[in-house]
Each structure stands twice: as C-alpha cells, then as structure tokens.
Scaffold this active site. Structure first.
Site, short mmCIF file in Angstrom:
data_model
loop_
_atom_site.label_atom_id
_atom_site.label_comp_id
_atom_site.label_asym_id
_atom_site.label_seq_id
_atom_site.Cartn_x
_atom_site.Cartn_y
_atom_site.Cartn_z
N ASP A 173 0.91 -1.14 0.00
CA ASP A 173 0.00 0.00 0.00
C ASP A 173 0.95 1.19 0.00
OD1 ASP A 173 -1.51 2.26 0.79
OD2 ASP A 173 -3.09 0.91 1.46
N HIS A 174 1.06 1.86 -1.13
CA HIS A 174 2.16 2.83 -1.22
C HIS A 174 2.00 4.00 -0.24
CE1 HIS A 174 -0.47 5.13 -4.00
NE2 HIS A 174 0.31 6.16 -3.74
N HIS A 236 -5.75 2.69 0.94
CA HIS A 236 -5.02 3.82 1.51
C HIS A 236 -5.75 4.47 2.70
CE1 HIS A 236 -2.98 3.13 -2.16
NE2 HIS A 236 -3.72 3.90 -2.94
C1 BG6 Z 1 -3.67 4.77 -6.46
C2 BG6 Z 1 -5.00 4.88 -7.12
O1 BG6 Z 1 -3.62 3.67 -5.59
O2 BG6 Z 1 -3.41 5.95 -5.71
C3 BG6 Z 1 -5.08 6.11 -8.01
O3 BG6 Z 1 -5.23 3.71 -7.91
C4 BG6 Z 1 -4.70 7.33 -7.24
O4 BG6 Z 1 -6.38 6.24 -8.57
C5 BG6 Z 1 -3.38 7.13 -6.52
O5 BG6 Z 1 -4.58 8.41 -8.17
C6 BG6 Z 1 -3.08 8.28 -5.59
O6 BG6 Z 1 -1.79 8.15 -5.08
P1 BG6 Z 1 -0.98 9.44 -4.61
O7 BG6 Z 1 0.28 8.88 -4.05
O8 BG6 Z 1 -0.79 10.30 -5.81
O9 BG6 Z 1 -1.85 10.08 -3.58
#
Ligand code: BG6
Length: 485
Positions: A173-174, A236
């Site tokens: 989960d980044h 997230h």
């Molecule tokens: C991803 C989603 O997991 O997270 C995308 O699939 C979203 O739709 C993105 O744009 C958002 O990541 P960040 O790091 O730009 O907030």
C-alpha cells in the site's frame, strides 16, 4: 537465506508504475548508496527486447521522473549496470525458465515485485513455481488491486499462499511508504502529550481527506470497474484510519504494528442498508473546470455512460472503548478543487470557558496532519490577542506548525516506493499489509457497497472542480461538522 536479497525482479517492468515510480526510486536509492553492492535488477515484461533496449528505457524513465537536482548522467550509467531484462509472457512457462537461468543461484535471496494485472497473478505464481523461483529464499511483493471484493482477494491470497508463506508475502500500500504517514507513528508514540488526548473524551471527530484533481488518466478500464471506494478507501484511507486509531504497539515491528491495525479494522461498524443514506454519499464528476482548466465529464472521458462513483464521503465508527461515539469522516474523489491528503483531529471545546464573562469565545483545538503535497503538522491553539482588553478580552486561534521543509530542510523528499523497495530488498515487512488486514478491509468495504446497493443509491453528479456533491457537505453538517476545505 540472507535477509538482504541480491536479485530484484520487476514484473511489469515496461509499465507505467515502473517508469514513474519504481525505476526512479531504485535510481534514488542507488545514488545514496543504499542498494546492496551486489544487487542485480532484472526487468521482465512481454515486450521482446534485449538488455540494452530496456536500459535505454530505464534511462529515459529516470530522466523524466526524478528531480533535476538528483539527475546525473554518470550516476544513471552506474545504475544501469545493475539492470538486465528477460522477455516473459506470464502464460508461457518457457519465459520463467529463461528467467530462472538469468537469476542463477537463488541462495543470495530474491525479491520479486509484481506490478502486473491481477488476472496474471495466478499464472505468474505457477510459472515461478515451475521454474524453481518460489523457495524460502524468495519473497514476493504484490501491487494493488488485490481483488475487487473479499472473495476475489481471498482467491489471490490463496494462490499466493500456495507458493509463498505469509512471511514471504509483501502486500504494497504505497501510502505506508509516505514519510508523513510514518511520521504519524512518531507523532503519536514518541511524544507524551498527544496520547492521553487521543480518545473519545477529548476528540470530537476525525476527518481524512484524499482529494485529487486528476481524472481517469487513461485508466478507464480498471477504474470504471473499481470506483473510488475500492480504489482509495479500501486500501489507503483505511490504512490511514488504522494508524490514527490503533492502540500503541509494544514495539516497532511487523507483528506488533499489524496486530494493532487489524484490531481497528475489525472494529469498524458495518454500514447497513438502513443507515447507508445517512452515512454514505457517492458522486460522479460532470464537466467543469479544475484550476480554471475546463475538463470533460467522467462519462465523456470514459466514452460511455457509467454508474461508477468517482467520489465517496462516509462516516465511519471504530466501535471500541477508546473511540466509542467518535465519527471518522472520510472523503476522496477525482476532479476535486485541489490535490490534498490530510488528517484532521478535531478536539472538543473546553468544558467551561471562563472567558465568556469577558465577552470572548473559544474555538476547539485542531490538529492537522498534512501528508501531501505539503508535509506538515499544525496544531491550532487559542491565544490572547495582545492588548489591554479595555473593550473585553479577545482570543484568537493561532497555529503551531512544523513544516517538513523548515524542520528537515537537509533531507531530500523521497518517493514512497523508495522506502518500500528498500524494505522489500532487505526483508523488512512492517510497512506492508498482512493478509488479515486486507481481508478485514474488504469485509467492511463489501458491506458498504452492499448497503448502498440495497438502499438504491446511485452516484450524485458534481461539477468538476467542486468538493463533491452537496450531499457530502450535508452529511457532515447534519452532525455539526464542517469539512476542512
Ligand atoms: C492509487 C489509485 O492507488 O493511488 C489512483 O489507484 C490514485 O487512482 C493514486 O490516483 C493516488 O496516489 P498518490 O500517491 O498520488 O496520492
């Protein structure tokens, strides 16, 4: 098995994630001397090409996606020496044997990063197993989406578990790789002053907002089948909620932290058909303007009518002793007015204000944890406006703010994947999501979807560039809450 891997294999190496995030992250780690000296990086994908062509692709990806301040041709050249490429079609076992041949002896540890379509996970795991690339010295990282509901997520987890133990499985989960998200743990558990206040006795409510200005970005096939709830809340936002709400873990290790998170996720009060309309708002963007740039409606961008939600706002409750009665308001959406991820802890009013006899009012304290694009923590406090108070005492909110750029100006902002890739290579699982967490997340999310379907809810339109449908404002306001816009 040594804990640190000597081979990193990227599946989906020619894809968008690799170009935008993975290759630039690995380059950044390499520049800082953080990758093991002997680490080889092997990209695989269906595109038939040699090492040289993939290195040229990696060069361009790094050039296009790292800040100019760290781009340097000589350092890129050194980085590219680590990189190899194997053409591989997940449905053809021959490619896996070629890959195993290039990997050679696996006893130095192998880390595999799967960023391919989930429909290829099973074939990929079977191919790895057939080629002898699933032993105890191999670990596997999986990029989302890990299923589209609890049943499909279990099917993926079962397929993975057939070849890799849970300890070898690193679910990404980044958001957990983002610095300020980790800083939430430091804020809560390395300071004495917040924890006693972090309860239903003093917290009125919590808001978590993840707003985006972008639309589909060419991902219509995936996104239209997912929608905002599954794309952003299931992973997230529930991870952010779990980090805010969890009990203090006994130690900063994978088991202790994940045990506490999963307890929160299992304590989420289900949304029911009877209360869905009160607790959930879904929306879909129409045409409008974001930052004064005109943008088309979702259905036009997609090229067909759709009932997929691009916005969701909801009221969640963590039904445990600490949080009884405290609403957690979550909202996320595409084509909103600005890009912002933040957590707001809204405290209650003082129980009695002695200042009212002098005509002054007090506002409740608020702690805002900004995760992106700004990274800062701001505590709003009441202070006396300087003066002799002949016309009455005047109080005003002032803020105590810690901006990352001021407090830590000597550190470079990193891509979230830098942290996660390094942890993967070194075999450190704390910031990866355990199976029981993912399944608890899906269980709650499936319930939300089932509830809104049973209640006959469909996305309400909102013009791009607005904070979702007006019903989202009403959702908060009928509970005396204003979104922190
Ligand atoms: C991803 C989603 O997991 O997270 C995308 O699939 C979203 O739709 C993105 O744009 C958002 O990541 P960040 O790091 O730009 O907030």
């Amino acid at each position: 098995m040594s804990d640190t891997a000597s081979t990193l294999i990227l599946f989906g190496a020619t894809g968008d994630l690799a170009a935008r995030m993975l290759l630039p992250s690995l380059y950044g780690l390499n520049c800082d001397g953080l990758l093991p000296a002997d680490l080889r990086i092997i990209g695989t994908a269906r595109t038939a090409q040699e090492d040289a062509a993939f290195r040229a692709h990696a060069h361009d990806a790094v050039r296009d996606h790292v800040p100019e301040t760290i781009f340097d041709e000589a350092r890129v050249a050194t980085f590219l020496e680590r990189i190899h490429y194997v053409t591989l079609d997940a449905t053809d076992t021959a490619g896996f044997h070629r890959l195993a041949h290039v990997v050679g002896d696996t006893s130095g540890g192998v880390a595999i990063f799967l960023s391919t379509a989930p429909s290829l996970f099973k074939a990929t795991i079977d191919g790895l197993a057939a080629a002898g690339l699933t032993g105890p010295e191999v670990r596997l990282a999986l990029e989302k989406p890990l299923g589209s509901d609890l049943a499909s997520s279990r099917a993926i987890n079962d397929a993975v578990a057939g070849a890799f133990s849970e300890a070898q499985t690193f679910r990404i989960d980044h958001y957990l790789g983002k610095e300020t998200v980790q800083n939430l743990l430091a804020l809560r558990f390395a300071n004495v002053m917040f924890e006693p206040l972090w309860t239903n006795a003093t917290v009125d409510h919590v808001q978590i907002t993840v707003s985006e200005t972008i639309g589909l970005e060419g991902r219509g096939d995936y996104y239209d089948g997912a929608g905002a709830l599954r794309d952003m809340v299931q992973n997230h936002m529930l991870q952010l909620l779990a980090l805010v709400a969890m009990e203090p873990p006994a130690s900063f290790d994978a088991t202790a932290v994940r045990d506490e998170k999963v307890k929160v996720l299992r304590s989420l009060r289900p949304v029911t058909a009877a209360d869905a309309a009160q607790r959930v708002v879904i929306g879909q963007y129409g045409a409008g303007a974001v930052g004064s740039i005109p943008v088309p409606a979702y259905a036009d961008e997609l090229g067909k009518p759709s009932t997929t939600e691009t916005f969701v706002a909801l009221q969640a409750f963590v039904d445990n002793w600490r949080w009884a009665g405290v609403p957690f308001y979550l909202r996320t959406g595409k084509r909103l007015p600005d890009r912002r991820t933040e957590i707001v802890i809204q405290f209650k009013c003082v129980p009695h204000s002695m200042f009212h006899t002098r005509g002054a009012t007090t506002s409740p304290n608020r702690l805002t944890i900004a995760i992106q694009p700004d990274e800062n923590i701001e505590l709003s406090l009441m202070a006396k406006v300087p003066g002799l108070d002949r016309g009455g005492v005047k109080l005003r909110e002032v803020s105590l703010a810690i901006g990352r750029d001021d407090a830590f100006s000597d550190t470079r902002r990193r891509i979230a994947y830098e942290r996660l890739l390094l942890d993967l290579v070194e075999g450190e699982p704390t910031l990866f999501v355990r199976r029981d967490e993912v399944e608890a997340q899906w269980q709650w999310i499936d319930g939300v979807r089932a509830a809104w379907t049973a209640a006959g809810m469909v996305p309400k339109p909102y013009a791009s560039g607005n904070w979702g449908p007006s019903a989202a404002i009403a959702l908060a306001e009928r509970n005396g809450v204003s979104w922190n816009d």
